[in-house]
Design a protein around this motif. Structure first.
Motif, short mmCIF file in Angstrom:
data_model
loop_
_atom_site.label_atom_id
_atom_site.label_comp_id
_atom_site.label_asym_id
_atom_site.label_seq_id
_atom_site.Cartn_x
_atom_site.Cartn_y
_atom_site.Cartn_z
N ILE A 47 -5.05 54.99 10.21
CA ILE A 47 -4.86 56.16 11.07
C ILE A 47 -3.63 56.90 10.56
O ILE A 47 -2.56 56.34 10.43
CB ILE A 47 -4.65 55.76 12.53
N GLY A 48 -3.82 58.17 10.25
CA GLY A 48 -2.71 58.95 9.73
C GLY A 48 -2.89 60.41 10.06
O GLY A 48 -3.76 60.78 10.86
N PRO A 49 -2.10 61.26 9.44
CA PRO A 49 -2.22 62.70 9.69
C PRO A 49 -3.55 63.23 9.18
O PRO A 49 -4.21 62.59 8.36
CB PRO A 49 -1.03 63.29 8.90
N PRO A 50 -3.99 64.40 9.64
CA PRO A 50 -5.24 64.98 9.16
C PRO A 50 -5.22 65.22 7.66
O PRO A 50 -4.19 65.05 7.00
CB PRO A 50 -5.33 66.30 9.94
N LYS A 51 -6.35 65.65 7.14
CA LYS A 51 -6.54 65.82 5.71
C LYS A 51 -5.51 66.75 5.10
O LYS A 51 -5.09 66.56 3.96
CB LYS A 51 -7.95 66.36 5.46
N SER A 52 -5.10 67.76 5.83
CA SER A 52 -4.08 68.69 5.34
C SER A 52 -3.19 69.09 6.51
O SER A 52 -3.51 68.80 7.66
CB SER A 52 -4.73 69.94 4.73
N ARG A 53 -2.10 69.75 6.20
CA ARG A 53 -1.21 70.19 7.28
C ARG A 53 -1.91 71.17 8.20
O ARG A 53 -1.62 71.24 9.40
CB ARG A 53 0.05 70.81 6.68
N ALA A 54 -2.86 71.92 7.65
CA ALA A 54 -3.62 72.86 8.48
C ALA A 54 -4.52 72.12 9.45
O ALA A 54 -4.97 72.68 10.44
CB ALA A 54 -4.46 73.78 7.58
N GLY A 55 -4.77 70.82 9.18
CA GLY A 55 -5.63 70.03 10.05
C GLY A 55 -5.01 69.77 11.41
O GLY A 55 -5.71 69.46 12.38
N LEU A 56 -3.69 69.87 11.50
CA LEU A 56 -3.01 69.74 12.80
C LEU A 56 -3.24 71.02 13.57
O LEU A 56 -2.63 72.06 13.27
CB LEU A 56 -1.51 69.50 12.59
N ARG A 57 -4.13 70.97 14.58
CA ARG A 57 -4.52 72.22 15.22
C ARG A 57 -5.05 71.96 16.62
O ARG A 57 -5.40 70.84 16.97
CB ARG A 57 -5.61 72.91 14.39
N THR A 58 -5.12 73.01 17.41
CA THR A 58 -5.75 72.97 18.72
C THR A 58 -6.92 73.93 18.70
O THR A 58 -6.78 75.10 18.33
CB THR A 58 -4.75 73.37 19.82
N VAL A 59 -8.09 73.41 19.08
CA VAL A 59 -9.33 74.19 18.99
C VAL A 59 -9.86 74.47 20.39
O VAL A 59 -9.97 73.57 21.23
CB VAL A 59 -10.39 73.42 18.18
N ALA A 60 -10.20 75.74 20.65
CA ALA A 60 -10.80 76.12 21.92
C ALA A 60 -12.25 75.69 21.96
O ALA A 60 -12.96 75.75 20.95
CB ALA A 60 -10.69 77.63 22.11
N LEU A 61 -12.71 75.24 23.13
CA LEU A 61 -14.07 74.72 23.28
C LEU A 61 -14.93 75.65 24.13
O LEU A 61 -14.43 76.26 25.09
CB LEU A 61 -14.03 73.34 23.94
N PRO A 62 -16.20 75.76 23.82
CA PRO A 62 -17.08 76.54 24.68
C PRO A 62 -17.27 75.85 26.03
O PRO A 62 -17.34 74.61 26.09
CB PRO A 62 -18.39 76.61 23.89
N GLN A 63 -17.34 76.63 27.10
CA GLN A 63 -17.49 76.08 28.44
C GLN A 63 -18.73 75.21 28.58
O GLN A 63 -18.76 74.21 29.32
CB GLN A 63 -17.55 77.23 29.46
N ALA A 64 -19.76 75.52 27.81
CA ALA A 64 -21.04 74.84 27.96
C ALA A 64 -20.98 73.34 27.66
O ALA A 64 -21.83 72.59 28.14
CB ALA A 64 -22.10 75.50 27.06
N ILE A 65 -19.99 72.88 26.89
CA ILE A 65 -19.93 71.45 26.58
C ILE A 65 -18.92 70.70 27.45
O ILE A 65 -18.80 69.48 27.37
CB ILE A 65 -19.63 71.19 25.09
N ILE A 66 -18.18 71.44 28.28
CA ILE A 66 -17.15 70.81 29.12
C ILE A 66 -17.74 69.80 30.10
O ILE A 66 -17.19 68.69 30.26
CB ILE A 66 -16.32 71.88 29.86
N PRO A 67 -18.85 70.10 30.79
CA PRO A 67 -19.40 69.10 31.71
C PRO A 67 -19.74 67.78 31.04
O PRO A 67 -19.48 66.71 31.60
CB PRO A 67 -20.67 69.78 32.25
N GLU A 68 -20.30 67.84 29.83
CA GLU A 68 -20.64 66.60 29.13
C GLU A 68 -19.39 65.86 28.70
O GLU A 68 -19.33 64.62 28.76
CB GLU A 68 -21.52 66.89 27.92
#
Length: 385
Positions: free
Chosen positions: A240-261
Motif C-alpha cells: 500500500i503506497g501513494p497513487p501511481k503519480s502525484r496527480a493520482g492524489l485527488r478528490t473526484v465528484a460522484l454522480p448522484q445516481a450511484i450514491i444510494p448504492e
C-alpha cells in the motif's frame, strides 16, 4: 623515454619496454587515464592524443574503460540507482531485462552495441513471437538505459534509433454503455456491486478502488478521495503506497445516481471505523485481483454481458469516456482521471470543484436519459435482489 619535442600541453606519451608507445591524458573529471591500446610509433600516439583532445573540446569524448562494461551489469545498476521508481515498476523493469534483453545483449559491452545490433535484437524478439506491446516496452527500457550511458559519456550516442520501435498500438478497448455498466454491477455479488459503479463513474484504477477506506468516501459531498493505492507484485506481496503519480492524489465528484448504492454498501459491507476498507473479500480480507475474478466469475459474466474481452481497467476507460463526453475542459479531465500533465505545476494549484461537479452532473444526466436502459436499472439503480 622523454618526448623530444618537450612537454605537451595536453596529455603525455611514453615508450614502454616493449618499444611501443602509450598515451595518458586527463578526462573531463580531471583524472588521468591511460590509452586502451599502444602504438607502434610516437607519431601515431601523438595523433591519437590530438583526436582525444578534440573530442573533449567538442563534448564527443567517451570513456573507453567504462564502455567495456557489459550491458547486463550496467542495466541492473541503472535500476538500483533510481530510488524513486515504484516497487511494481522495478519488478516490471527487471522482468523485461530478464526475459527480453539480457538473453540477447546481456554479455555485450555497452560500447559495442550499435543500431544494427539493436535492430537485430528487436527482430529476434518479434520472430520469437513476443507481443508487440512487450517488444515496445523492452525497447523503451533499453533506450532509457543507453540514454543514461550516453549522458555518462560511455557511448557517443544512443544506438536505439529505430523509428516507431517504442510506440505501442494497443487494440481499441471496449466502452460500455451506461445501461451495460449498471447491468454488470447487478450481475456482481452484492458486496462488489458498488465497486463496479465507483471504478467506472469515478474513473478509478484497480489499485485505487481496492485501497479505499471509509473516510475516503463523503456521501454528503458526493466525493471520493484517492489517497493511496494497492500494488500486487508477481510474488503475491501486497504493498500500500501513494497513487501511481502525484496527480493520482485527488478528490473526484460522484454522480448522484450511484450514491444510494454506495450508502447501502457502506452500511452493509464496510466496517464503522474510518480506516475500514470499503471493499474486501467475502470473508473480510484484502481484495486481490484473483479473488475478485473468482468471486465474480468475471470471464463468464462479461461474456453474458456481451463484451467477452472486457478487462476491469475498461471500467475506468469507460468512465473516462463518459467524462470526456460531458464537455469538460482538458484540465478538469486530467485532474479527475489522475493523469500527470506536462504542466506539472497545474496539479498543485488550488482548484474549484465546478468543473469536476459538472462532470458528475453530466454523468447523472447521461444515466437518467440513457435510451438503451429498457428495464430502468440505471435510472432507478435497481441493484438489490
Amino acid at each position: 623515454m622523454a618526448n623530444k619535442k618537450g612537454k605537451r600541453r595536453f596529455g603525455s606519451v611514453r615508450q614502454l619496454p616493449s618499444g611501443r608507445f602509450q598515451i595518458r591524458y586527463p578526462g573531463p573529471d580531471g583524472k588521468m587515464r591511460s590509452g586502451g591500446t599502444t602504438y607502434a610509433t610516437e607519431r601515431e600516439a601523438e595523433k591519437q592524443l590530438s583526436l582525444i583532445e578534440a573530442k573533449l573540446l567538442t563534448g564527443d569524448w567517451t570513456d573507453p574503460k567504462r564502455a567495456k562494461v557489459k550491458l547486463s551489469e550496467y542495466a541492473a545498476k541503472w535500476i538500483t540507482e533510481r530510488p524513486d521508481l515504484r516497487v511494481r515498476t522495478v519488478e516490471i523493469y527487471r522482468g523485461l531485462l530478464r526475459r527480453h534483453i539480457v538473453p540477447y545483449l546481456g554479455n555485450v559491452p555497452i560500447g559495442k552495441i550499435d543500431t544494427a545490433a539493436v535492430r537485430e535484437w528487436r527482430a529476434e524478439l518479434v520472430s520469437a513471437g513476443v507481443g508487440a506491446s512487450e517488444v515496445a516496452k523492452a525497447y523503451r527500457l533499453l533506450r532509457a538505459v543507453l540514454m543514461t550511458a550516453t549522458d555518462d559519456l560511455i557511448i557517443p550516442r544512443n544506438p536505439c534509433r529505430i523509428k516507431g520501435a517504442g510506440e505501442e498500438k494497443p487494440d481499441e478497448r471496449p466502452v460500455l454503455t451506461v445501461a451495460q455498466v449498471f447491468k454488470l454491477a447487478k450481475m456482481m455479488p452484492e458486496h462488489l456491486r458498488a465497486l463496479v459503479l465507483l471504478a467506472t463513474f469515478a474513473s478509478l484504477r484497480w489499485g485505487e478502488v481496492v485501497a479505499l477506506r471509509r473516510k475516503d468516501i463523503d456521501l454528503n459531498a458526493r466525493t471520493v478521495t484517492v489517497r493511496q493505492a494497492q500494488v500486487e507484485l508477481d510474488t503475491g506481496e501486497l504493498i500500500i503506497g501513494p497513487p501511481k503519480s502525484r496527480a493520482g492524489l485527488r478528490t473526484v465528484a460522484l454522480p448522484q445516481a450511484i450514491i444510494p448504492e454506495l450508502k447501502r454498501h457502506l452500511g452493509n459491507f464496510t466496517g464503522p471505523e474510518p480506516e475500514a476498507l470499503v471493499f474486501t473479500g467475502k470473508r473480510g480480507g484484502v481484495l486481490r485481483r484473483a479473488n475478485f475474478r473468482r468471486a465474480t466469475k468475471w470471464g463468464e459474466t462479461v461474456t453474458t454481458l456481451g463484451v467477452p474481452n472486457l478487462h476491469f481497467h475498461d471500467l475506468r476507460h469507460t468512465g473516462n469516456t463518459f467524462a470526456a463526453e460531458s464537455g469538460a475542459t482538458l484540465r478538469d479531465l486530467m485532474e479527475r482521471m489522475g493523469h500527470d500533465s506536462v504542466r506539472a505545476a497545474m496539479i498543485y494549484q488550488h482548484r474549484t470543484a465546478g468543473g469536476n461537479r459538472a462532470i458528475a452532473q453530466a454523468m447523472d444526466d447521461m444515466i437518467n436519459d440513457d435510451p438503451d436502459d429498457d428495464d430502468g436499472s440505471a435510472g432507478g439503480l435497481a441493484l438489490v435482489g
